[in-house]
Design a protein around this motif. Structure first.
Motif, PDB file in Angstrom:
ATOM      1  N   GLY A 147       0.779  -1.233   0.000  1.00 49.47           N
ATOM      2  CA  GLY A 147       0.000   0.000   0.000  1.00 49.47           C
ATOM      3  C   GLY A 147       0.807   1.276   0.000  1.00 49.47           C
ATOM      4  N   ASP A 150      -0.144   5.389  -4.565  1.00 49.12           N
ATOM      5  CA  ASP A 150      -1.488   5.629  -5.088  1.00 49.12           C
ATOM      6  C   ASP A 150      -1.569   5.371  -6.593  1.00 49.12           C
ATOM      7  OD1 ASP A 150      -2.460   6.751  -2.526  1.00 49.12           O
ATOM      8  OD2 ASP A 150      -1.035   8.345  -2.986  1.00 49.12           O
ATOM      9  N   ALA A 176      -2.177   1.224  -2.897  1.00 52.97           N
ATOM     10  CA  ALA A 176      -3.189   1.414  -1.874  1.00 52.97           C
ATOM     11  C   ALA A 176      -4.567   1.108  -2.458  1.00 52.97           C
ATOM     12  CB  ALA A 176      -3.145   2.857  -1.367  1.00 52.97           C
ATOM     13  N   SER A 277      -7.109   3.105   2.727  1.00 56.42           N
ATOM     14  CA  SER A 277      -5.638   3.074   2.763  1.00 56.42           C
ATOM     15  C   SER A 277      -5.109   3.767   4.005  1.00 56.42           C
ATOM     16  CB  SER A 277      -5.078   3.730   1.495  1.00 56.42           C
ATOM     17  OG  SER A 277      -5.512   5.074   1.413  1.00 56.42           O
TER      18      SER A 277
END
Length: 277
Positions: A147, A150, A176, A277
């Motif tokens: 994660g 993005d 994420a 996230s």
């Protein structure tokens, strides 16, 4: 001789032969190019893409790189890059990561490449760009926690990998929830079903796919003169570099023009929502 060597490499890729050796060989090629192709104004190693319609905005100093930047513009166009954590896997000499950092305002832009010499060169060429860093690492074993990002960008790099499915699984892991994976690369047309299968990993949902081949050929044509000038200054392996660069008359150029090869772009989204996230 160079054409036969390059053709043999492409045929081996088609057959899936010697994947680990292929991965090692490509790293050697990129290490060599980084040591000997040292032009300070050459930050890109992709074939480029010129989209139809009105040209996207660029600063005057970046106009010479328009053909190459085009692949990155199409990759992130419409994605929520501002303030995001962005990773480029296979960042090469760093031009694409630099473009994203300068034009799209991510909070963090990390470029990762398998070739140590190429990473060193990318750091030298792009030291003037804030929020941008480069690391050495393996696309099939990404050195980041779950994660961490993005958005993951992968441009014209996956053909070098030994295990594309393992790479896709790693992308899913480091993204994420709600994150984006934007991909572009070339394959022989008969390989496209296999590529789609390799990228279809648990946790990633295909959101869009298209073929970029006409715009890639247009970019190759637009950059032909500049490439030929650089190749003309090379002291050795001019024929191999001509094939590698996709110059007019090369195997790859002719395959794209004939339609035997296809340059494709895909976007996937990580399962879940950003709030998780």
């Amino acid at each position: 001789m160079a054409s036969r060597l390059f053709s043999g490499m492409l045929d081996a890729i088609d057959r899936g032969a010697f994947p680990r050796t292929r991965k090692w060989a490509w790293r050697g090629v990129y290490n060599m190019l980084s040591r000997f192709w040292r032009d300070d104004d050459w930050r890109f190693m992709n074939y480029g893409f010129l989209p139809p319609g009105a040209p996207f905005a660029l600063r005057a100093e970046d106009e010479p790189e328009r053909a190459f930047i085009g692949l990155y513009q199409q990759a992130v166009d419409g994605l929520p890059v501002a303030g995001a954590r962005v990773l480029e896997v296979g960042s090469g000499r760093g031009g694409g990561s630099r473009y994203i950092a300068r034009y799209h305002a991510p909070a963090q832009m990390v470029g990762l490449d398998y070739s140590p010499d190429t990473v060193r060169r990318a750091r030298q060429l792009n030291a003037d760009t804030p929020a941008l860093s480069f690391e050495t690492g393996d696309a099939e074993h990404l050195p980041f926690p779950d994660g961490s990002f993005d958005i993951v960008v992968n441009i014209e790099s996956s053909h070098c990998y030994a295990d594309v499915a393992a790479f896709a699984a790693e992308v899913s892991r480091v993204l994420a929830p709600g994150g984006w994976f934007t991909f572009a690369d070339m394959r022989r047309r008969g390989q496209l079903p296999e590529l789609n299968s390799q990228l279809s990993t648990p946790g990633l949902t295909l959101e869009s796919a298209c073929e970029l081949s006409p715009g890639v050929v247009a970019a190759l044509d637009a950059s032909e003169r500049r490439k030929r000038e650089r190749i003309g200054r090379a002291l050795f392996m001019k024929s191999f570099i001509t094939e590698f660069a996709g110059a007019k008359g090369s195997i790859i150029y002719k395959a794209l023009v004939r339609g035997d090869a296809a340059y494709v772009a895909c976007r996937y989204r990580k399962t879940g929502t950003a709030e998780q996230s």
